[in-house]
Write a protein that holds these residues in place. Structure first.
Motif, PDB file in Angstrom:
ATOM      1  N   ARG A 107       0.834  -1.199   0.000  1.00  0.00           N
ATOM      2  CA  ARG A 107       0.000   0.000   0.000  1.00  0.00           C
ATOM      3  C   ARG A 107       0.868   1.248   0.000  1.00  0.00           C
ATOM      4  N   LEU A 108       0.530   2.197  -0.875  1.00  0.00           N
ATOM      5  CA  LEU A 108       1.231   3.468  -0.968  1.00  0.00           C
ATOM      6  C   LEU A 108       0.580   4.501  -0.049  1.00  0.00           C
ATOM      7  N   SER A 109       1.254   5.610   0.163  1.00  0.00           N
ATOM      8  CA  SER A 109       0.764   6.632   1.096  1.00  0.00           C
ATOM      9  C   SER A 109      -0.555   7.270   0.646  1.00  0.00           C
ATOM     10  N   ASP A 110      -0.861   7.208  -0.657  1.00  0.00           N
ATOM     11  CA  ASP A 110      -2.120   7.779  -1.148  1.00  0.00           C
ATOM     12  C   ASP A 110      -3.285   6.789  -1.071  1.00  0.00           C
ATOM     13  N   GLY A 111      -3.013   5.590  -0.517  1.00  0.00           N
ATOM     14  CA  GLY A 111      -4.063   4.585  -0.383  1.00  0.00           C
ATOM     15  C   GLY A 111      -4.161   3.618  -1.538  1.00  0.00           C
TER      16      GLY A 111
END
Length: 215
Positions: free
Chosen positions: A34-38
């Motif tokens: 999962r990336l920081s932007d969701g």
């Protein structure tokens, strides 16, 4: 290097390591992060984990739409269920590793905790590993089965299929997956040997010392 480029490189690196050591084979297994932007980065469908092109790793939006890369693995519902129910999850690893699959076939295993308490690290890194029933690969019902656990398990074993492990980071998820496979191998090696497992007091010491989810 951007977050997405760095994470794609990390996924490819860990995937190759698992493949090169025989923990996954052919085009089996999948990894997500999962990336920081969701959004999620997910290994593509039909791809070999030993030969991933980082630029072609799928990016999926929070709405489940393909943003970039190749078409993602059909096991997306399985991965999504962990992210939805365990909010601390940063990565999910699913393999068809031999010893874990073999363990899932044995009639005597405890479906509430498939791994006997043989080592402290099996408890520390995995908690209790729940056995889930057989599903046809890609069946969304796998995700529903994980949701039914209400986020209480970081690792499950799909009967006749393979293990799935969620971790706070990609490294943590891979390490826990390797521990699961090693623990399954150990359990098979000791099958019928009347081995001395950790007793309840020893288990409780590990659970308390390392704040393990043991439900």
């Amino acid at each position: 290097m951007s977050e997405i480029a760095k994470t794609r490189e990390q996924i490819a690196l860990y995937a190759k390591s698992l493949f090169d050591r025989g923990l996954t084979h052919g085009s089996t297994g999948n990894i997500s992060a999962r990336l920081s932007d969701g959004s999620l980065l997910v290994t593509p469908t039909g791809s070999s984990m030993g030969f991933l092109d980082p630029a072609r790793i799928s990016q999926i939006s929070e709405k489940g739409e393909l943003v970039s890369g190749d078409r993602p693995t059909k096991e997306i519902p399985l991965h999504a269920a962990f992210y939805e129910t365990r909010h601390q999850t940063g990565a999910v690893v699913h393999l068809h590793s031999c010893h874990s699959v073999a363990l899932s076939l044995l009639p005597e295993i405890d479906p509430d905790n498939v791994l006997p308490p043989l080592t402290a690290y099996g408890i520390m890194l995995l908690g209790k590993v729940r056995l889930l029933p057989f599903f046809v690969p890609g069946d969304p019902a796998m995700g529903e089965a994980v949701r039914g656990l209400a986020g209480k398990h970081a690792a499950v074993l799909l009967a006749n299929h393979g293990p799935v492990v969620a971790g706070k980071t990609l490294e943590a998820a891979v390490n826990a997956m390797e521990e699961l496979e090693a623990s399954a191998k150990l359990a098979l090696l000791l099958r019928g040997a009347n081995a001395t497992a950790l007793n309840e007091d020893q288990i409780n010491q590990v659970v308390t010392r390392f704040d393990v989810e043991w439900t």
